[in-house]
Motif scaffolding. Sequence first.
Motif, mmCIF file in Angstrom:
data_model
loop_
_atom_site.group_PDB
_atom_site.id
_atom_site.type_symbol
_atom_site.label_atom_id
_atom_site.label_comp_id
_atom_site.label_asym_id
_atom_site.label_seq_id
_atom_site.Cartn_x
_atom_site.Cartn_y
_atom_site.Cartn_z
ATOM 1 N N VAL A 21 -36.091 -12.582 27.971
ATOM 2 C CA VAL A 21 -37.401 -12.502 28.612
ATOM 3 C C VAL A 21 -38.293 -11.479 27.901
ATOM 4 C CG1 VAL A 21 -38.565 -11.865 30.747
ATOM 5 C CG2 VAL A 21 -36.591 -13.331 30.814
ATOM 6 N N MET A 75 -45.827 -25.439 17.547
ATOM 7 C CA MET A 75 -46.720 -24.408 18.113
ATOM 8 C C MET A 75 -46.430 -23.054 17.492
ATOM 9 S SD MET A 75 -44.971 -24.494 21.846
ATOM 10 C CE MET A 75 -45.094 -26.254 22.077
ATOM 11 N N PHE A 320 -39.908 -35.813 20.079
ATOM 12 C CA PHE A 320 -40.415 -34.522 19.612
ATOM 13 C C PHE A 320 -40.553 -34.509 18.094
ATOM 14 C CE2 PHE A 320 -39.209 -32.829 23.764
ATOM 15 C CZ PHE A 320 -40.287 -32.010 24.003
ATOM 16 N N GLY C 22 -39.748 -13.948 34.388
ATOM 17 C CA GLY C 22 -40.253 -14.705 33.237
ATOM 18 C C GLY C 22 -41.280 -15.737 33.673
ATOM 19 N N LYS C 26 -44.907 -13.760 32.615
ATOM 20 C CA LYS C 26 -45.213 -14.107 31.225
ATOM 21 C C LYS C 26 -46.371 -15.088 31.173
ATOM 22 C CE LYS C 26 -42.257 -11.512 29.455
ATOM 23 N NZ LYS C 26 -42.517 -10.502 28.449
ATOM 24 N N ARG C 27 -47.233 -14.939 30.166
ATOM 25 C CA ARG C 27 -48.399 -15.807 30.060
ATOM 26 C C ARG C 27 -48.161 -16.944 29.080
ATOM 27 N NH1 ARG C 27 -50.785 -14.657 34.284
ATOM 28 N NH2 ARG C 27 -52.929 -14.966 33.569
ATOM 29 N N ASN C 28 -47.060 -16.907 28.382
ATOM 30 C CA ASN C 28 -46.769 -17.934 27.377
ATOM 31 C C ASN C 28 -46.006 -19.077 28.041
ATOM 32 O OD1 ASN C 28 -45.111 -19.273 25.300
ATOM 33 N ND2 ASN C 28 -46.144 -17.853 23.949
ATOM 34 N N VAL C 30 -44.066 -21.553 26.918
ATOM 35 C CA VAL C 30 -42.660 -21.745 26.541
ATOM 36 C C VAL C 30 -41.787 -20.678 27.187
ATOM 37 C CG1 VAL C 30 -41.057 -21.778 24.615
ATOM 38 C CG2 VAL C 30 -43.236 -22.892 24.394
ATOM 39 N N LYS C 31 -42.339 -19.439 27.250
ATOM 40 C CA LYS C 31 -41.608 -18.344 27.886
ATOM 41 C C LYS C 31 -41.367 -18.650 29.361
ATOM 42 C CE LYS C 31 -39.987 -14.623 26.164
ATOM 43 N NZ LYS C 31 -40.836 -13.534 25.726
ATOM 44 N N LEU C 33 -41.040 -21.614 30.631
ATOM 45 C CA LEU C 33 -39.989 -22.626 30.707
ATOM 46 C C LEU C 33 -38.617 -21.993 30.510
ATOM 47 C CD1 LEU C 33 -41.197 -25.850 28.900
ATOM 48 C CD2 LEU C 33 -40.507 -25.576 31.244
ATOM 49 N N VAL C 34 -38.522 -21.041 29.562
ATOM 50 C CA VAL C 34 -37.241 -20.342 29.349
ATOM 51 C C VAL C 34 -36.843 -19.599 30.611
ATOM 52 C CG1 VAL C 34 -36.125 -18.498 28.064
ATOM 53 C CG2 VAL C 34 -37.485 -20.170 26.862
ATOM 54 N N THR C 90 -36.359 -30.101 31.587
ATOM 55 C CA THR C 90 -36.904 -29.111 30.662
ATOM 56 C C THR C 90 -37.607 -29.803 29.500
ATOM 57 O OG1 THR C 90 -35.091 -27.640 31.227
ATOM 58 C CG2 THR C 90 -36.342 -27.108 29.268
ATOM 59 N N LEU C 94 -41.373 -29.364 28.286
ATOM 60 C CA LEU C 94 -41.716 -29.028 26.898
ATOM 61 C C LEU C 94 -42.719 -30.024 26.337
ATOM 62 C CD1 LEU C 94 -38.495 -27.947 25.023
ATOM 63 C CD2 LEU C 94 -40.625 -26.721 25.211
ATOM 64 N N VAL C 97 -46.035 -29.153 27.468
ATOM 65 C CA VAL C 97 -46.532 -27.983 26.730
ATOM 66 C C VAL C 97 -47.044 -28.397 25.362
ATOM 67 C CG1 VAL C 97 -45.866 -25.785 25.719
ATOM 68 C CG2 VAL C 97 -45.043 -26.387 27.970
ATOM 69 N N VAL C 98 -46.331 -29.331 24.706
ATOM 70 C CA VAL C 98 -46.767 -29.797 23.387
ATOM 71 C C VAL C 98 -48.155 -30.431 23.487
ATOM 72 C CG1 VAL C 98 -46.314 -31.532 21.628
ATOM 73 C CG2 VAL C 98 -44.477 -30.071 22.405
ATOM 74 N N ILE C 107 -50.823 -21.983 23.549
ATOM 75 C CA ILE C 107 -49.949 -22.125 24.715
ATOM 76 C C ILE C 107 -49.991 -20.866 25.559
ATOM 77 C CG2 ILE C 107 -48.371 -23.871 23.835
ATOM 78 C CD1 ILE C 107 -46.521 -21.551 23.032
ATOM 79 N N GLU C 108 -50.997 -20.011 25.301
ATOM 80 C CA GLU C 108 -51.155 -18.804 26.111
ATOM 81 C C GLU C 108 -52.070 -19.134 27.288
ATOM 82 O OE1 GLU C 108 -49.632 -15.963 25.426
ATOM 83 O OE2 GLU C 108 -48.765 -16.660 23.549
#
Lengths: 326, 109, 119
Positions: A21, A75, A320, C22, C26-28, C30-31, C33-34, C90, C94, C97-98, C107-108
């Motif tokens: 994180v 990205m 993808f 997270g 988090k503003r990202n 992908v982050k 999603l993680v 997930t 993703l 997100v793409v 992506i921010e």
Amino acid sequence: MVEILNIFIMLMLVITALAMVSSRHLFVTVMLSGIFSLLIAASFLLLDAADVALTEAAVGAGISTVLFLGALALMDVEETTRGVRRIRMVSLIVVAVTTIFIVHATFYMPAFGDINAPIHQHVAPWYIQHVPIHMDIPNIVTGILGSYRGYDTLGEVFVVFTAGIGVLSILGDPIKNRQHRPAHNRGLRHYLIPRLVGRMLIPFIILFGLYVQFHGEYSPGGGFQAGALVAAAIILYALLEGEDKALQVIPMRVLYIMMASGALLYGGVGVAALLMGGNFLDYSVLASTPVAGQQWGILLIEMGVGLTVTGVLITIFHAFAARSNL
Amino acid sequence: MDVATTLGWLAAILMLIGAFFTFVGGLGALRMPDFYTRMHAASLTDSAGPIFILIGLMLISETWLVAIKVFTILVFLLITGPTASNALASASLLAGNKPGLANDQSEAE
Amino acid sequence: MLWVELYHYWVFAILLMIGLFGVIAKRNLVKKLVGLSLFQSAVFLFYITMGKVDGGTAPIVGMTDSTDVFSNPLPQVLILTAIVVGISTTALGLSIVVRIKEAYGSIEEDVIHEKDRAE
């Protein structure tokens, strides 16, 4: 002794999660999530969940990492904004307070490993007792998954199927997307050693996948794990030789048919049971004796699960991969 | 001492050696000066370490089937580990990451 | 020895909350999603932990002849399917997100909000 190993793995899990994180570089985050998956798979194994550990190792460490990397190729890998400080503080407080509440709640939980805990009292002992009688297969997990909770598993297979369709409709048809791109992606052709070793390993991975598929009633395994393993083998081939070669081996058309026919096979077994006078997904009527019927039913629906999972995972990868350079 | 006890002691010694190599590899991965030397240390953890640990496990396995399974794991590890190191090193070299110690030597000359 | 009996649950709580942090801080994308998949893994760990029985073995009849105590197979069945469903969802996230990256060039979250406001 096992307790020490347990504590060690749990500590590593927390450290890895914190690093995931807090890392600013998304590439590092994705790699750490692969390590996290392997660690949690080891922890599942220590907690007696061999089937789950196998699934997590194949899906989490293998396919999930490749998917995230495939998406990251499209990205920026650097996290640029740090966000508003106030929001970070507020969320930190929310998280801390919630942690305290959950930890407080754990004091009312039954002790770890207590055989008198409520979870072990109701339906689970009945399952453990009756799987050998009703189905005569050693792996109780497969028995419950395929037969007693067959409705549940059918639903999960349709969720996987729907997710595959969803990714396709969001990212577009891989074949159409591929026509726009220059044909310069040749995989790892200029890396001789990884390519040769990879080629040598792929047949063994597929063989192991088939073993896991068809030996799932006797040892840890089943359709979900086998699907993930076979998909990993094909994705490895695509990474080594380029997606064009992989699409020659298994074309998109075949993948679509695999996705649909797996779910259809599962539902079809249920309908067949209906037509032969039983309830939906009641396999006992499928053969001359109930036990043989159950075994046939589980074998068939596991094949359906394997087909759908393989098809969906490879399709998602191609969707993808075809998106890059668009 | 009967055969089983001897094998048990032998396995314990082998596993300790393997654990030592794994520990040294982990230490090296943290302390070595540049990427290639670090990678060299890290590759100990998937070559020398598992060889001793898995041979130790083979010695104390209860049935032949388990021993053969462990042996298969060993063979696959010995094939994939060095390959991964090789891929990592060549990718790093292609990306323009020069070995650090070579530069030091050329400066000294 | 209370903590030995309960520390598995505490690890679950900590992992769950790291994942939640997270997602909300988090503003990202992908982050986020993680973080979501971390949250998911924590729940998996919780289920499997509850299914463990002291001195039990993996629920496969006849693997070891010494014991008749098996860990609870039911949570394992639920989590086994949930892992594969988790990776599928997930992947769905993703792919969205793409598309967002292609539409907004970032992506921010902050950049995306600014672009939305500018329109």
